[in-house]
Design a protein around this motif. Structure first.
Motif, PDB file in Angstrom:
ATOM      1  N   LYS A 122       0.851  -1.189   0.000  1.00 17.31           N
ATOM      2  CA  LYS A 122       0.000   0.000   0.000  1.00 17.31           C
ATOM      3  C   LYS A 122       0.886   1.238   0.000  1.00 17.31           C
ATOM      4  O   LYS A 122       1.927   1.261   0.664  1.00 17.31           O
ATOM      5  CB  LYS A 122      -0.910   0.024   1.222  1.00 17.31           C
ATOM      6  CG  LYS A 122      -1.928  -1.080   1.290  1.00 17.31           C
ATOM      7  CD  LYS A 122      -2.907  -0.857   2.440  1.00 17.31           C
ATOM      8  CE  LYS A 122      -2.196  -0.893   3.787  1.00 17.31           C
ATOM      9  NZ  LYS A 122      -3.149  -0.755   4.909  1.00 17.31           N
ATOM     10  N   ILE A 123       0.450   2.242  -0.712  1.00 14.90           N
ATOM     11  CA  ILE A 123       1.110   3.543  -0.692  1.00 14.90           C
ATOM     12  C   ILE A 123       0.053   4.574  -0.332  1.00 14.90           C
ATOM     13  O   ILE A 123      -1.029   4.605  -0.928  1.00 14.90           O
ATOM     14  CB  ILE A 123       1.751   3.884  -2.044  1.00 14.90           C
ATOM     15  CG1 ILE A 123       2.852   2.872  -2.390  1.00 14.90           C
ATOM     16  CG2 ILE A 123       2.336   5.293  -2.007  1.00 14.90           C
ATOM     17  CD1 ILE A 123       3.478   3.104  -3.745  1.00 14.90           C
ATOM     18  N   ILE A 135       3.617  10.745   3.493  1.00 15.84           N
ATOM     19  CA  ILE A 135       3.577   9.645   2.539  1.00 15.84           C
ATOM     20  C   ILE A 135       4.115   8.403   3.235  1.00 15.84           C
ATOM     21  O   ILE A 135       5.037   8.495   4.056  1.00 15.84           O
ATOM     22  CB  ILE A 135       4.399   9.971   1.267  1.00 15.84           C
ATOM     23  CG1 ILE A 135       4.284   8.819   0.258  1.00 15.84           C
ATOM     24  CG2 ILE A 135       5.851  10.290   1.602  1.00 15.84           C
ATOM     25  CD1 ILE A 135       4.875   9.156  -1.100  1.00 15.84           C
ATOM     26  N   TYR A 136       3.512   7.264   2.946  1.00 13.07           N
ATOM     27  CA  TYR A 136       3.988   6.042   3.578  1.00 13.07           C
ATOM     28  C   TYR A 136       3.804   4.866   2.624  1.00 13.07           C
ATOM     29  O   TYR A 136       2.989   4.903   1.693  1.00 13.07           O
ATOM     30  CB  TYR A 136       3.251   5.776   4.892  1.00 13.07           C
ATOM     31  CG  TYR A 136       1.839   5.255   4.725  1.00 13.07           C
ATOM     32  CD1 TYR A 136       1.582   3.889   4.640  1.00 13.07           C
ATOM     33  CD2 TYR A 136       0.762   6.135   4.640  1.00 13.07           C
ATOM     34  CE1 TYR A 136       0.282   3.411   4.479  1.00 13.07           C
ATOM     35  CE2 TYR A 136      -0.528   5.662   4.466  1.00 13.07           C
ATOM     36  CZ  TYR A 136      -0.760   4.298   4.388  1.00 13.07           C
ATOM     37  OH  TYR A 136      -2.031   3.826   4.217  1.00 13.07           O
ATOM     38  N   THR A 137       4.583   3.813   2.863  1.00 13.42           N
ATOM     39  CA  THR A 137       4.400   2.538   2.181  1.00 13.42           C
ATOM     40  C   THR A 137       4.320   1.461   3.246  1.00 13.42           C
ATOM     41  O   THR A 137       4.991   1.525   4.278  1.00 13.42           O
ATOM     42  CB  THR A 137       5.562   2.220   1.225  1.00 13.42           C
ATOM     43  OG1 THR A 137       6.773   2.058   1.975  1.00 13.42           O
ATOM     44  CG2 THR A 137       5.737   3.332   0.207  1.00 13.42           C
ATOM     45  N   ILE A 414     -10.856   4.147   4.145  1.00 11.84           N
ATOM     46  CA  ILE A 414      -9.787   4.044   5.146  1.00 11.84           C
ATOM     47  C   ILE A 414     -10.123   4.822   6.420  1.00 11.84           C
ATOM     48  O   ILE A 414      -9.262   5.013   7.275  1.00 11.84           O
ATOM     49  CB  ILE A 414      -8.446   4.546   4.579  1.00 11.84           C
ATOM     50  CG1 ILE A 414      -8.554   6.019   4.160  1.00 11.84           C
ATOM     51  CG2 ILE A 414      -7.992   3.674   3.436  1.00 11.84           C
ATOM     52  CD1 ILE A 414      -7.214   6.635   3.791  1.00 11.84           C
ATOM     53  N   GLY A 415     -11.375   5.233   6.562  1.00 10.73           N
ATOM     54  CA  GLY A 415     -11.774   5.992   7.736  1.00 10.73           C
ATOM     55  C   GLY A 415     -12.268   7.373   7.355  1.00 10.73           C
ATOM     56  O   GLY A 415     -12.191   7.796   6.194  1.00 10.73           O
ATOM     57  N   ALA A 416     -12.758   8.093   8.352  1.00  9.17           N
ATOM     58  CA  ALA A 416     -13.329   9.410   8.103  1.00  9.17           C
ATOM     59  C   ALA A 416     -12.236  10.462   7.916  1.00  9.17           C
ATOM     60  O   ALA A 416     -11.279  10.518   8.687  1.00  9.17           O
ATOM     61  CB  ALA A 416     -14.241   9.810   9.256  1.00  9.17           C
ATOM     62  N   VAL A 417     -12.379  11.279   6.881  1.00  5.46           N
ATOM     63  CA  VAL A 417     -11.573  12.495   6.769  1.00  5.46           C
ATOM     64  C   VAL A 417     -12.241  13.534   7.654  1.00  5.46           C
ATOM     65  O   VAL A 417     -13.421  13.846   7.474  1.00  5.46           O
ATOM     66  CB  VAL A 417     -11.485  12.977   5.311  1.00  5.46           C
ATOM     67  CG1 VAL A 417     -10.741  14.306   5.247  1.00  5.46           C
ATOM     68  CG2 VAL A 417     -10.778  11.926   4.449  1.00  5.46           C
TER      69      VAL A 417
END
Length: 442
Positions: A122-123, A135-137, A414-417
């Motif tokens: 996932k990125i 940013i994450y992986t 992925i959840g609430a903004v």
């Protein structure tokens, strides 16, 4: 239904239960007579496993809670399905009994699985008020070196963590089927409002699940910390000692009970977690202290809305004469998941230049009413209070700070903004704080 389930767990899968109701209109009562036909008592027959590709059949068979010849039990089927699924190697797991109209006393069992991809990555890219651009992986390799082992590689960059790398080896079924071993070396840099430091080390965790909702863990952590002393407000006489990197060796037991649901935005249930940390277990540890933290949350549906509440409290006590607690272990309050009328780490002791000092005692509490607006958009009104104090376990309830606010949430996979706006109430501080983040505050 409960009567039928009890009979199924004692070997009667073909049971038939029929109610007969007799109404007495004069006495305004009703008598219920249950007619029970248990059928033959059955045992499990042949067991077949389908859908395997990379996964060993023996590995799956070893997670079954039943064997051929056992008395039939519905709960054994359900426990087997849950045990296999908890290996985290599969998208789908079903364990079903092959009941027939002939009512055979030997009931075959079929285990069907659909394996998850061996390698997933996932990125993620986003922006938040505190982390700024991030940013994450996050990558998983399933079946690493055979069996049910998983290897997780994680990397992240943000304003708070300019770099964060970790490699995690996960071994399910360690010692017992419900115990997991995790070994996680890591390397990271933190640029917090209260301190800046580089850290590397390793966490070794044993996690045991007593049930779907209750789990306990114990972690040994070793860290080598290189603290930028110019970023810390108060080091007193320890400043010269901290100019070099220092070691921390800690033992951290924890307990979590969580029956809240759904996962990303709970609307019902409880969450309770408690964690302790004892630092100073050899390996050149510089500081000796104990740290406790409690977190209780409750979610309650109310007239189509959700009332969510949280109480969080903790304390730290030094076992050294100088009483120094490393900045990264102190408590801080304020921010998007804390008392939202203050910015990150802004609430609590500060020096003359308003640099957060952190503290040894924390209390936070929130009450939030979440309500639908339209489609994937919902809103919330909330009130938070809390504070941090320098003394150990020194809860000064007359010195609590309060804030209130409102927010908008947009549901995503992925959840609430979340966008929240809050300001202090009855306080010398009056500035509004705006928070943008992903996920509920609690």
């Amino acid at each position: 239904r409960m009567l039928a389930l009890a009979l199924e767990n004692f070997g009667y899968p073909y049971c038939k239960i029929t109610p007969a109701i007799e109404v007495n209109k004069e006495r305004l009562t009703a008598d219920v007579l249950w007619s029970v036909q248990p059928g033959p008592r059955c045992r499990f027959g042949d067991i077949s496993i389908t859908g395997t590709n990379h996964t060993s059949v023996d590995l799956i068979a070893g997670r079954l809670r039943l064997t051929t010849g056992d008395i039939y039990s519905r709960s054994a089927l359900e426990k087997s399905q849950r045990s296999i699924y908890n290996l985290s190697l599969f998208h789908i797991v079903t364990v079903t009994a092959q009941l027939t109209s002939a009512r055979d006393t030997l009931v075959p069992v079929v285990v069907r699985i659909a394996e998850a991809p061996r390698l997933t990555s996932k990125i993620g890219v986003g922006y938040g008020r505190e982390e700024k651009f991030r940013i994450y992986t996050d990558s998983y390799y399933l079946g690493f070196l055979g069996g049910a082992r998983r290897l997780n590689a994680y990397a992240k960059h943000s304003s708070l963590e300019p770099y964060h790398f970790s490699l995690r080896l996960i071994q399910p079924g360690f010692i017992t089927d419900n115990t997991t071993l995790e070994i996680q070396p890591f390397l990271l840099r933190q640029d917090e409002p209260a301190y800046t430091e580089n850290r590397y080390g390793n966490n070794t965790t044993l996690l045991h699940e007593f049930s779907r909702f209750l789990r306990v863990s114990i972690t040994h952590s070793f860290e080598r910390v290189d603290l930028d002393t110019t970023s810390v407000a108060d080091l007193s006489e320890l400043e010269s000692d901290l100019s070099d990197a220092y070691n921390k060796s800690s033992l951290m037991p924890g307990l979590t009970f969580d029956n809240s649901s759904p996962m990303f935005s709970p609307s019902t249930g409880f969450y309770f977690a408690t964690a302790a940390k004892y630092s100073g277990l050899g390996l050149g540890s510089e500081f000796h202290f104990t740290r406790l933290l409690f977190d209780l949350r409750r979610y309650q549906p109310v007239l189509g809305m959700v009332l969510a509440g949280r109480v969080k409290a903790g304390g730290i006590r030094s076992n050294d004469e100088h009483g120094f607690i490393p900045p990264e272990d102190r408590y801080y309050a304020g921010g998007s998941a804390s008392v939202r009328g203050w910015a990150r780490a802004e609430l609590g002791p500060v020096d003359d230049e308003d640099t957060p000092l952190g503290g040894n005692t924390l209390i936070e509490s929130s009450l939030e009413l979440r309500f639908p607006i339209i489609g994937i958009v919902s809103g919330a009104v909330f009130s938070d209070f809390g504070n941090v104090w320098e003394g150990s376990y020194s809860f000064h309830l007359d010195d609590l700070r309060y804030s209130a606010g409102l927010g908008i949430r947009v549901a995503t996979p992925i959840g609430a903004v979340r966008l929240d706006a809050a300001r202090p109430v009855s306080d010398i501080e009056t500035n509004w704080q705006f928070h943008i983040s992903v996920g509920e505050a609690f």
